[in-house]
Design a protein around this motif. Structure first.
Motif, PDB file in Angstrom:
ATOM      1  N   UNK A  27       0.946  -1.080  -0.084  1.00 36.16           N
ATOM      2  CA  UNK A  27      -0.011   0.124   0.034  1.00 36.16           C
ATOM      3  C   UNK A  27       0.777   1.177  -0.014  1.00 36.16           C
ATOM      4  N   UNK A  28       0.682   1.928  -0.988  1.00 39.74           N
ATOM      5  CA  UNK A  28       1.601   3.205  -1.269  1.00 39.74           C
ATOM      6  C   UNK A  28       0.734   4.474  -1.410  1.00 39.74           C
ATOM      7  N   UNK A  29       0.641   5.469  -0.334  1.00 38.98           N
ATOM      8  CA  UNK A  29      -0.228   6.627  -0.518  1.00 38.98           C
ATOM      9  C   UNK A  29       0.559   7.562  -1.496  1.00 38.98           C
ATOM     10  N   UNK A  30       1.801   7.484  -1.521  1.00 38.33           N
ATOM     11  CA  UNK A  30       2.795   8.221  -2.565  1.00 38.33           C
ATOM     12  C   UNK A  30       3.828   7.108  -3.276  1.00 38.33           C
ATOM     13  N   UNK A  31       3.782   7.220  -4.495  1.00 39.59           N
ATOM     14  CA  UNK A  31       4.728   6.640  -5.319  1.00 39.59           C
ATOM     15  C   UNK A  31       6.047   7.250  -5.206  1.00 39.59           C
ATOM     16  N   UNK A  32       7.130   6.860  -4.273  1.00 40.84           N
ATOM     17  CA  UNK A  32       8.192   7.482  -4.173  1.00 40.84           C
ATOM     18  C   UNK A  32       9.645   7.015  -4.854  1.00 40.84           C
ATOM     19  N   UNK A  33      10.274   7.707  -5.600  1.00 43.34           N
ATOM     20  CA  UNK A  33      11.562   7.168  -6.125  1.00 43.34           C
ATOM     21  C   UNK A  33      12.395   7.118  -5.136  1.00 43.34           C
ATOM     22  N   UNK A  34      13.190   5.960  -5.016  1.00 47.70           N
ATOM     23  CA  UNK A  34      14.199   5.572  -4.048  1.00 47.70           C
ATOM     24  C   UNK A  34      15.442   6.233  -4.468  1.00 47.70           C
ATOM     25  N   UNK A  35      15.618   6.882  -5.594  1.00 50.23           N
ATOM     26  CA  UNK A  35      16.844   7.414  -6.164  1.00 50.23           C
ATOM     27  C   UNK A  35      16.754   8.908  -5.466  1.00 50.23           C
ATOM     28  N   UNK A  36      15.802   9.867  -5.939  1.00 47.09           N
ATOM     29  CA  UNK A  36      16.086  11.374  -5.570  1.00 47.09           C
ATOM     30  C   UNK A  36      14.808  11.815  -4.880  1.00 47.09           C
ATOM     31  N   UNK A  37      13.947  10.758  -4.624  1.00 46.50           N
ATOM     32  CA  UNK A  37      12.571  10.922  -3.975  1.00 46.50           C
ATOM     33  C   UNK A  37      11.516  11.869  -4.419  1.00 46.50           C
ATOM     34  N   UNK A  38      11.582  11.962  -5.846  1.00 47.43           N
ATOM     35  CA  UNK A  38      10.594  12.461  -6.563  1.00 47.43           C
ATOM     36  C   UNK A  38       9.402  11.687  -6.432  1.00 47.43           C
ATOM     37  N   UNK A  39       8.192  12.244  -5.886  1.00 48.23           N
ATOM     38  CA  UNK A  39       7.027  11.894  -5.664  1.00 48.23           C
ATOM     39  C   UNK A  39       5.806  11.986  -6.555  1.00 48.23           C
ATOM     40  N   UNK A  40       5.137  10.765  -6.710  1.00 49.44           N
ATOM     41  CA  UNK A  40       4.133  10.552  -7.608  1.00 49.44           C
ATOM     42  C   UNK A  40       2.704  10.152  -6.908  1.00 49.44           C
ATOM     43  N   UNK A  41       1.566  10.869  -7.426  1.00 57.49           N
ATOM     44  CA  UNK A  41       0.165  10.453  -6.945  1.00 57.49           C
ATOM     45  C   UNK A  41      -0.124   9.283  -7.798  1.00 57.49           C
ATOM     46  N   UNK A  42      -1.090   8.613  -6.990  1.00 57.48           N
ATOM     47  CA  UNK A  42      -1.454   7.308  -7.438  1.00 57.48           C
ATOM     48  C   UNK A  42      -2.182   7.414  -8.969  1.00 57.48           C
ATOM     49  N   UNK A  43      -2.489   8.715  -9.360  1.00 54.49           N
ATOM     50  CA  UNK A  43      -2.918   8.862 -10.791  1.00 54.49           C
ATOM     51  C   UNK A  43      -1.828   9.137 -11.584  1.00 54.49           C
ATOM     52  N   UNK A  44      -0.669   9.028 -11.410  1.00 55.42           N
ATOM     53  CA  UNK A  44       0.407   9.294 -11.978  1.00 55.42           C
ATOM     54  C   UNK A  44       0.880  10.682 -12.009  1.00 55.42           C
ATOM     55  N   UNK A  45       0.317  11.644 -11.411  1.00 56.85           N
ATOM     56  CA  UNK A  45       0.726  13.219 -11.295  1.00 56.85           C
ATOM     57  C   UNK A  45       2.190  13.156 -10.722  1.00 56.85           C
ATOM     58  N   UNK A  46       2.801  14.191 -11.295  1.00 55.26           N
ATOM     59  CA  UNK A  46       4.267  14.336 -10.376  1.00 55.26           C
ATOM     60  C   UNK A  46       3.858  15.423  -9.276  1.00 55.26           C
ATOM     61  N   UNK A  47       4.123  14.838  -7.920  1.00 53.12           N
ATOM     62  CA  UNK A  47       3.850  15.875  -6.825  1.00 53.12           C
ATOM     63  C   UNK A  47       4.717  16.723  -6.587  1.00 53.12           C
ATOM     64  N   UNK A  48       6.176  16.233  -6.321  1.00 51.55           N
ATOM     65  CA  UNK A  48       7.115  16.932  -5.859  1.00 51.55           C
ATOM     66  C   UNK A  48       8.453  16.437  -6.359  1.00 51.55           C
ATOM     67  N   UNK A  49       9.496  17.394  -6.286  1.00 53.62           N
ATOM     68  CA  UNK A  49      10.900  17.086  -6.519  1.00 53.62           C
ATOM     69  C   UNK A  49      11.692  17.603  -5.503  1.00 53.62           C
ATOM     70  N   UNK A  50      11.885  17.082  -4.489  1.00 52.77           N
ATOM     71  CA  UNK A  50      12.587  17.745  -3.304  1.00 52.77           C
ATOM     72  C   UNK A  50      14.104  18.035  -3.199  1.00 52.77           C
ATOM     73  N   UNK A  51      14.344  19.174  -2.743  1.00 49.95           N
ATOM     74  CA  UNK A  51      15.650  19.774  -2.657  1.00 49.95           C
ATOM     75  C   UNK A  51      16.189  20.065  -3.904  1.00 49.95           C
ATOM     76  N   UNK A  52      15.526  20.408  -4.822  1.00 52.51           N
ATOM     77  CA  UNK A  52      15.931  20.898  -6.184  1.00 52.51           C
ATOM     78  C   UNK A  52      16.150  22.340  -6.111  1.00 52.51           C
ATOM     79  N   UNK A  53      17.418  22.724  -6.009  1.00 51.28           N
ATOM     80  CA  UNK A  53      17.852  23.879  -5.780  1.00 51.28           C
ATOM     81  C   UNK A  53      18.771  24.700  -6.871  1.00 51.28           C
ATOM     82  N   UNK A  54      18.674  24.073  -8.142  1.00 51.62           N
ATOM     83  CA  UNK A  54      19.473  24.701  -9.139  1.00 51.62           C
ATOM     84  C   UNK A  54      18.435  25.272 -10.164  1.00 51.62           C
ATOM     85  N   UNK A  55      18.804  26.316 -11.085  1.00 52.42           N
ATOM     86  CA  UNK A  55      17.987  26.908 -11.918  1.00 52.42           C
ATOM     87  C   UNK A  55      18.910  27.213 -13.145  1.00 52.42           C
TER      88      UNK A  55
END
Length: 319
Positions: free
Chosen positions: A38-66
């Motif tokens: 059971x996964x409330x959010x699909x979280x990437x084990x590499x950089x912790x990008x998080x996805x909703x259960x409908x496939x939407x990208x929710x977050x890209x944590x600690x991305x500080x470059x522009x």
């Protein structure tokens, strides 16, 4: 699971809808889901990008470059030059290894001291949060997950790649092909669905699972299921329940092969009619009928009035 060598996973979202996706992160292609659960959010084990259960990208944590390589300081809101590593003189591998070994004890001591300091800070912050009655770190957490400072990046453009999925009864089907090449599931199954409309297949639950590794062409296994001719020789006990004279073809529209046995007879076997309670909602004739379907290309099942036995063939290669 996999389809054609492509990793996929299937979930039900909070609305109960079935969704299928390629099992790869849109960032660096890391495998996202590694085991059932059971996964409330699909979280990437590499950089912790998080996805909703409908496939939407929710977050890209600690991305500080522009754009342009500038670093965005989320605390001050300023753009700063990227951090630069200290220049190090070139050395031979041998000398480098000697130096690492020489100062290894100092590095270990420094790491342990840092861990103790971080643990103490964490406890102090936790006590402060509890005393204040609120989460003081909430704003920093939101800032860490924000992408508002990144130009020309829209999270809506980086959702997971969809995989077509559909369900019928206790089965979930998936395909990588678009609709113009592969029609809908109910078009493929055709009359197999209609013939079994009285069976409460969606209420069935799996009670046992077993995997066999067969050194044979997988298509021969499907062909063997559709052929009754070998039963008297290889499975004589089965013929006492599904008799030769009672077994006949019943075929309708759809990509399947269908047979039925009617009526089923008692032969002193565990699958004898009446051994287990029949499924609710069946007609009198259906309570005496066994249904045998092969669904193209790799699924077949025995459906008796009380239970179902299903086989899924997983080809390792073309043969």
């Amino acid at each position: 699971g996999e389809i054609g060598g492509q990793p996929i996973f299937i979930v039900r979202d909070k609305k109960g809808d079935l969704n299928g996706f390629l099992n790869v992160c849109r960032h660096r292609g890391s495998k996202l889901v590694r085991k059932n659960g059971r996964y409330p959010v699909i979280s990437c084990p590499y950089h912790r990008w998080g996805y909703a259960l409908d496939g939407r990208l929710l977050a890209t944590p600690l991305w500080d470059t522009t754009e342009g390589g500038m670093r965005f300081d989320k605390k001050t809101g300023e753009h700063k030059a990227p951090r630069r590593k200290k220049a190090v003189a070139e050395e031979t591998t041998h000398t480098h290894m000697q130096r690492v070994t020489e100062y290894d004890h100092e590095a270990v001591a420094a790491i342990e001291a840092a861990e103790r300091h971080a643990e103490a800070q964490g406890k102090a912050q936790e006590e402060k949060n509890l005393a204040g009655g609120s989460c003081a770190q909430l704003d920093s957490i939101r800032a860490a997950y924000s992408t508002e400072h990144i130009k020309a990046f829209n999270k809506d453009d980086f959702g997971l790649f969809n995989v077509r999925v559909a369900s019928w009864g206790p089965f979930i089907f998936a395909t990588l092909a678009p609709e113009e090449k592969v029609p809908s599931l109910y078009q493929i199954l055709g009359d197999a669905c209609l013939d079994l409309s009285n069976y409460p297949l969606h209420e069935l639950v799996s009670v046992r699972k077993k995997t066999y590794h067969s050194k044979a062409n997988w298509k021969l296994l499907a062909d063997n299921f559709m052929e009754y001719y070998h039963l008297p020789t290889v499975h004589p006990a089965l013929t006492t329940v599904s008799g030769v004279d009672n077994h006949h073809r019943k075929q309708g529209a759809g990509q399947y092969i269908g047979f039925v046995t009617n009526p089923l007879t008692k032969g002193g076997q565990p699958i004898d009619p009446g051994t287990l309670p029949v499924m609710p909602g069946l007609k009198d004739d259906e309570e005496q009928t066994g249904v045998f379907h092969h669904l193209f290309p790799n699924v077949f099942y025995f459906l008796l009035p009380s239970h179902m036995f299903c086989v899924r063939l997983d080809p390792m290669d073309a043969t």
